[in-house]
Design a protein around this motif. Structure first.
Motif, PDB file in Angstrom:
ATOM      1  N   ILE A 311      43.219  30.831 -14.075  1.00 53.77           N
ATOM      2  CA  ILE A 311      42.700  30.012 -12.572  1.00 53.77           C
ATOM      3  C   ILE A 311      42.536  28.532 -13.715  1.00 53.77           C
ATOM      4  CG2 ILE A 311      40.739  29.440 -11.511  1.00 53.77           C
ATOM      5  CD1 ILE A 311      39.550  32.063 -11.735  1.00 53.77           C
ATOM      6  N   SER A 312      42.791  27.260 -12.564  1.00 51.91           N
ATOM      7  CA  SER A 312      42.281  25.843 -13.450  1.00 51.91           C
ATOM      8  C   SER A 312      42.365  24.902 -12.931  1.00 51.91           C
ATOM      9  CB  SER A 312      43.770  25.648 -13.918  1.00 51.91           C
ATOM     10  OG  SER A 312      43.580  24.360 -14.892  1.00 51.91           O
ATOM     11  N   LYS A 313      41.597  24.049 -13.586  1.00 49.71           N
ATOM     12  CA  LYS A 313      41.466  22.233 -11.621  1.00 49.71           C
ATOM     13  C   LYS A 313      42.854  21.860 -12.103  1.00 49.71           C
ATOM     14  CE  LYS A 313      36.857  21.906 -13.003  1.00 49.71           C
ATOM     15  NZ  LYS A 313      35.953  21.183 -13.648  1.00 49.71           N
ATOM     16  N   HIS A 314      43.671  21.693 -12.213  1.00 54.35           N
ATOM     17  CA  HIS A 314      44.912  20.905 -12.453  1.00 54.35           C
ATOM     18  C   HIS A 314      46.278  21.709 -12.523  1.00 54.35           C
ATOM     19  CE1 HIS A 314      42.256  17.389 -11.685  1.00 54.35           C
ATOM     20  NE2 HIS A 314      41.435  17.780 -12.677  1.00 54.35           N
ATOM     21  N   PHE A 315      47.378  21.412 -12.186  1.00 53.30           N
ATOM     22  CA  PHE A 315      48.417  22.120 -11.574  1.00 53.30           C
ATOM     23  C   PHE A 315      49.836  21.383 -12.878  1.00 53.30           C
ATOM     24  CE2 PHE A 315      45.950  25.275 -10.486  1.00 53.30           C
ATOM     25  CZ  PHE A 315      45.444  26.404 -10.956  1.00 53.30           C
ATOM     26  N   LEU A 316      50.278  21.326 -12.844  1.00 49.11           N
ATOM     27  CA  LEU A 316      51.559  20.392 -13.551  1.00 49.11           C
ATOM     28  C   LEU A 316      52.955  20.933 -13.024  1.00 49.11           C
ATOM     29  CD1 LEU A 316      52.745  17.642 -14.268  1.00 49.11           C
ATOM     30  CD2 LEU A 316      52.265  18.123 -16.300  1.00 49.11           C
ATOM     31  N   ALA A 470      61.006   9.446 -17.932  1.00 49.05           N
ATOM     32  CA  ALA A 470      59.944  10.331 -18.792  1.00 49.05           C
ATOM     33  C   ALA A 470      58.492   9.797 -19.047  1.00 49.05           C
ATOM     34  CB  ALA A 470      60.689  10.935 -19.120  1.00 49.05           C
ATOM     35  N   VAL A 471      58.769   8.493 -19.884  1.00 50.35           N
ATOM     36  CA  VAL A 471      58.217   8.134 -20.625  1.00 50.35           C
ATOM     37  C   VAL A 471      57.023   8.120 -19.653  1.00 50.35           C
ATOM     38  CG1 VAL A 471      57.059   6.582 -22.244  1.00 50.35           C
ATOM     39  CG2 VAL A 471      58.814   8.220 -22.547  1.00 50.35           C
ATOM     40  N   LYS A 472      57.396   6.307 -18.343  1.00 53.13           N
ATOM     41  CA  LYS A 472      56.712   5.891 -17.625  1.00 53.13           C
ATOM     42  C   LYS A 472      55.693   7.527 -16.498  1.00 53.13           C
ATOM     43  CE  LYS A 472      59.167   1.897 -16.805  1.00 53.13           C
ATOM     44  NZ  LYS A 472      60.173   1.255 -17.000  1.00 53.13           N
ATOM     45  N   GLN A 473      56.993   8.542 -16.087  1.00 53.18           N
ATOM     46  CA  GLN A 473      56.008   9.984 -15.719  1.00 53.18           C
ATOM     47  C   GLN A 473      54.735  10.193 -15.519  1.00 53.18           C
ATOM     48  OE1 GLN A 473      57.967  13.236 -12.910  1.00 53.18           O
ATOM     49  NE2 GLN A 473      58.981  11.732 -14.215  1.00 53.18           N
ATOM     50  N   ALA A 474      55.250  10.475 -17.367  1.00 48.16           N
ATOM     51  CA  ALA A 474      54.017  11.404 -18.163  1.00 48.16           C
ATOM     52  C   ALA A 474      52.929  10.434 -18.320  1.00 48.16           C
ATOM     53  CB  ALA A 474      54.893  11.278 -19.464  1.00 48.16           C
ATOM     54  N   GLU A 475      53.319   8.929 -18.641  1.00 50.63           N
ATOM     55  CA  GLU A 475      52.070   8.066 -18.654  1.00 50.63           C
ATOM     56  C   GLU A 475      51.066   8.053 -17.303  1.00 50.63           C
ATOM     57  OE1 GLU A 475      50.634   3.987 -20.420  1.00 50.63           O
ATOM     58  OE2 GLU A 475      52.464   4.328 -20.645  1.00 50.63           O
ATOM     59  N   THR A 476      51.534   8.350 -16.211  1.00 55.76           N
ATOM     60  CA  THR A 476      51.371   7.434 -14.364  1.00 55.76           C
ATOM     61  C   THR A 476      50.395   9.101 -14.167  1.00 55.76           C
ATOM     62  OG1 THR A 476      53.222   6.114 -13.716  1.00 55.76           O
ATOM     63  CG2 THR A 476      51.747   7.360 -12.267  1.00 55.76           C
ATOM     64  N   LEU A 477      51.000  10.297 -14.592  1.00 52.47           N
ATOM     65  CA  LEU A 477      50.889  11.568 -14.251  1.00 52.47           C
ATOM     66  C   LEU A 477      49.079  12.309 -15.426  1.00 52.47           C
ATOM     67  CD1 LEU A 477      54.239  13.843 -13.804  1.00 52.47           C
ATOM     68  CD2 LEU A 477      52.218  12.806 -11.678  1.00 52.47           C
ATOM     69  N   ILE A 481      45.388  12.839 -13.768  1.00 51.13           N
ATOM     70  CA  ILE A 481      44.812  13.620 -13.471  1.00 51.13           C
ATOM     71  C   ILE A 481      43.430  13.183 -15.176  1.00 51.13           C
ATOM     72  CG2 ILE A 481      44.275  15.437 -15.408  1.00 51.13           C
ATOM     73  CD1 ILE A 481      47.211  16.169 -14.874  1.00 51.13           C
ATOM     74  N   CYS A 482      43.854  11.731 -16.322  1.00 55.47           N
ATOM     75  CA  CYS A 482      42.129  11.997 -17.028  1.00 55.47           C
ATOM     76  C   CYS A 482      42.298  10.239 -16.984  1.00 55.47           C
ATOM     77  CB  CYS A 482      42.718  12.295 -18.488  1.00 55.47           C
ATOM     78  SG  CYS A 482      43.074  13.752 -18.501  1.00 55.47           S
ATOM     79  N   PRO A 483      41.682   9.718 -15.976  1.00 53.90           N
ATOM     80  CA  PRO A 483      41.775   8.523 -16.009  1.00 53.90           C
ATOM     81  C   PRO A 483      41.166   7.812 -17.053  1.00 53.90           C
ATOM     82  CG  PRO A 483      40.446   9.224 -14.445  1.00 53.90           C
ATOM     83  CD  PRO A 483      40.998  10.554 -14.885  1.00 53.90           C
ATOM     84  N   ASN A 484      39.907   8.188 -17.778  1.00 49.21           N
ATOM     85  CA  ASN A 484      39.372   7.780 -18.553  1.00 49.21           C
ATOM     86  C   ASN A 484      39.670   7.636 -19.886  1.00 49.21           C
ATOM     87  OD1 ASN A 484      37.667   6.584 -16.561  1.00 49.21           O
ATOM     88  ND2 ASN A 484      36.526   8.656 -16.626  1.00 49.21           N
TER      89      ASN A 484
END
Length: 536
Positions: A311-316, A470-477, A481-484
Motif C-alpha cells: 500500500i502507498s499514496k503515490h505510484f510511479l 529523462a531529466v526534465k520528466q523526472a523533475e516534473t514528476l 509528488i513533492c512540491p516543497n
C-alpha cells in the motif's frame, strides 16, 4: 583522471573522467542475452612474414565460442545514449554528487560516412586547422560559420528569412561547399536533410559547440560499464532526505538494463542514502496489478508476483504495466535498434581503444538517418579484441529492414570458410541482434483511459542521443509528488548525519507503507492489467 579543462566551480569539477589504463576488471551482472553467430570454428594459423624467414603468428580470430566464454565481459545496453558534457544529466550528476559512483570516458572521434568510406570529422578549432581533408578556404569558411552558430541569437537578420525551410536548405544559402554542408548537417548538428528546420539545426549546432572542450575534444562522455550504471548510481545515493523513512518502495526489473529512462525517473523518488533513511528496494519482484478503489478512483496498492499487497499514496509506473484497455487510444512510435560485436574498428588507426560516433544519412526520401556508436574494450562493455556497436534510428519498417543496409555497408559478414592470408578492408561481423523498441516519450497523460490521479506515468526510452528528456520528466514528476522539496539537493557530509535508533523504530512502525501477505485482490477493486516482462 581528468578534470574539466575550462574554469568552473568546485561542484563542476567533481565529475571525473576515466582515461587511464584499464585494469581489465569487470562487473558481474545477472543478465544473459541470447546470441547467434555465423560460425563457431576456432582458428589459429601462422603465416610467414615478408621480411626474412622468421615466422610471425597471425592474430587469432575471435569466434562465437570465445564470446560465450567471455560473456561476462559484455555489458549490452538496449538503450544507446551518450552524455553531452554540458547536458542536464551531467549537471544533475554534479549537483547531487552522484557522479562519485561512476567513471566516464571521452568519445574520441566524430566520424562521417561519405562516398562509401568512413572519415574523421574535424570539430574543434585545432582539428579544423590540422585537417588535411579541408582546403584553407574551407577551413576559414567553416570557422566563420561555426562562430556565427555560437551566437546566432544575436544576429536574427541572418536567419529570420529562412526559418520555414529545412536546415539542409539553409546551409546551401551560406556559401558553404558541399563537403562542409555534409559535415555540419550529419556530424555536428547530427540531423537529416528533412528532419529539422533552420532554428532546430542552429540550436543543435550551438549545443554541440557549447559542449566542446569541457572534458575533451568532443562533446560526449560515456559511462564505464554502460548506460545501465547511471540508474544504479542514483539507487546508491538519491534524493529527498526530509522524507519519512520506509515510505518509498522501488521495484527493480530482474534484468540489468531494464529501461534506462524508467529507472532514472523512478529512482529520483527514492530517499537520499536510502540504506540510512529507510528506503526499500524489492529486487526481482514484478508487479502483477494495480488495485484501484471504485469510489475514489485512486490507486490503493499493488499486488506483486508473490501475491503480496503493498500500500502507498503515490505510484510511479511505466505504461507497459497498464492493460490494453487503458492504452487503447495511445499511439506509439517505434525505434529500430541493432547491437553488433565486431573484431575491429570501422576506421582503423594506430590505437585500438577508440570510441566513435557516426551518422549515416538515409538513402531514400522519407528514411531516417542511422546513428552508430562504436565502443572499445576500455569502456568495459566488451572483451578485449572486440568492439560493441550500437545502431539506432526511428522506425519506418522492421529493425532489420531499417538497419541491415547500413550494417552491410560498414561490416563484412563472418565467412563460413577462412582463406589463408585473407585481407578484409571492413571489420568482420561476429554477432548481430535486431529489435524494435516502443517510444512513448511523446505520449500525453490524457491519452490513457481512466488513469487514477495518484498514478504517475514515466515514458520508456526515446530515439534521441542525449538524456535531457529523462531529466526534465523526472523533475516534473518529482515536483508533482513533492512540491516543497528541492530536486536533487547536494548530500550532507557523513559526519553531519545524526540517526536516532529509537525514533527511527517508532517512525518505521507508523510508516504509510504496509506490507501484507495477501494473495487475493480485494473485492470492490479494479485491476489495470498485468505488466509486460522485460525482454532480454
Amino acid at each position: 583522471m581528468l578534470t574539466e579543462q575550462t574554469p568552473s566551480s568546485d561542484l563542476e569539477t567533481a565529475l571525473e573522467i576515466n582515461n587511464v589504463k584499464v585494469t581489465g576488471e569487470t562487473k558481474k551482472h545477472d543478465d544473459k542475452t541470447c546470441m547467434k553467430s555465423a560460425s563457431e570454428e576456432e582458428t589459429s594459423k601462422n603465416v610467414p612474414t615478408t621480411e626474412g624467414t622468421a615466422l610471425q603468428p597471425k592474430k587469432t580470430r575471435i569466434t562465437y565460442s570465445q564470446i560465450i566464454k567471455e560473456g561476462r565481459r559484455f555489458n549490452i545496453d538496449l538503450v544507446s545514449k551518450l552524455l553531452y558534457s554540458r547536458g542536464l544529466l551531467i549537471d544533475l550528476l554534479i549537483k547531487s554528487n552522484v557522479s562519485r559512483y561512476a567513471e566516464f570516458k571521452n568519445i574520441t572521434r566524430i566520424l562521417a560516412f561519405r562516398e562509401g568510406r568512413v572519415e574523421q570529422v574535424p570539430c574543434s578549432r585545432a582539428d579544423v586547422f590540422n585537417s588535411k581533408q579541408l582546403t584553407m578556404v574551407e577551413k576559414r569558411m567553416l570557422m566563420k560559420f561555426l562562430t556565427f552558430c555560437m551566437e546566432y541569437e544575436k544576429h536574427p537578420e541572418e536567419y529570420k528569412a529562412y526559418e520555414e525551410i529545412t536546415f539542409s536548405e539553409y546551409l546551401k544559402t551560406q556559401k558553404l561547399t558541399p563537403n562542409l554542408q555534409y559535415f555540419v548537417l550529419h556530424s555536428i548538428a547530427m540531423t537529416s536533410e528533412t528532419a529539422s528546420n533552420t532554428i532546430d539545426g542552429l540550436k543543435a549546432t550551438k549545443n554541440f559547440l557549447h559542449c566542446l572542450g569541457r572534458y575533451g575534444n568532443t562533446p560526449f562522455l560515456f559511462p564505464l560499464y554502460g548506460q545501465g550504471e547511471l540508474p544504479q548510481c542514483f539507487c546508491s545515493d538519491s534524493l529527498p532526505r526530509n522524507s519519512s523513512p520506509s515510505t518509498k518502495i522501488c521495484f527493480h526489473q530482474s534484468s540489468h538494463f531494464a529501461w534506462h529512462f524508467f529507472q532514472l525517473t523512478e529512482h529520483e523518488f527514492s530517499p537520499w542514502m536510502c540504506a540510512v533513511f529507510g528506503g526499500i528496494y524489492c529486487l526481482r519482484h514484478s508487479v502483477q496489478c494495480l488495485v484501484v478503489d471504485k469510489e475514489s478512483r485512486k490507486c490503493k496498492a499493488i499486488i506483486d508476483q508473490f501475491g503480496q499487497r503493498i500500500i502507498s499514496k503515490h505510484f510511479l509506473v511505466e505504461d507497459s504495466y497498464f492493460s490494453e484497455n487503458t492504452c487503447s487510444h495511445v499511439q506509439y512510435r517505434q525505434i529500430s535498434r541493432s547491437v553488433l560485436i565486431t573484431d575491429r574498428s570501422i576506421l582503423k588507426t594506430d590505437s585500438d581503444q577508440q570510441i566513435s560516433i557516426l551518422t549515416v544519412p538515409g538513402e531514400e526520401p522519407g528514411t531516417f538517418a542511422v546513428r552508430v556508436i562504436e565502443l572499445c574494450s576500455s569502456t568495459m562493455t566488451c572483451m578485449k579484441g572486440t568492439y560493441l556497436v550500437h545502431l539506432t534510428c526511428t522506425s519506418s519498417k522492421t529493425a532489420r529492414e531499417d538497419l541491415e543496409p547500413v550494417v552491410q555497408k560498414l561490416f563484412t559478414p563472418y565467412p563460413e570458410t577462412e582463406t589463408e592470408n585473407e585481407e578484409v578492408e571492413k571489420p568482420r561481423l561476429l554477432w548481430a541482434l535486431y529489435f524494435n523498441m516502443r517510444d512513448s516519450s511523446d505520449v500525453s497523460r490524457n491519452s490513457y483511459n481512466d488513469l487514477p490521479s495518484n498514478v504517475y506515468v514515466c515514458s520508456g526510452p526515446d530515439s534521441g542521443l542525449g538524456n535531457d528528456n529523462a531529466v526534465k520528466q523526472a523533475e516534473t514528476l518529482f515536483q508533482l509528488i513533492c512540491p516543497n522539496e528541492d530536486f536533487c539537493p547536494p548530500p550532507p557530509n557523513p559526519e553531519d548525519i545524526i540517526t536516532d535508533g529509537d525514533s527511527l523504530q517508532s517512525e518505521a512502525s507508523e510508516a504509510s507503507v504496509i506490507l501484507e501477505a495477501n494473495s487475493e485482490t480485494p473485492k470492490g477493486s479494479a485491476s489495470l492489467g498485468n505488466p509486460e516482462e522485460a525482454s532480454q
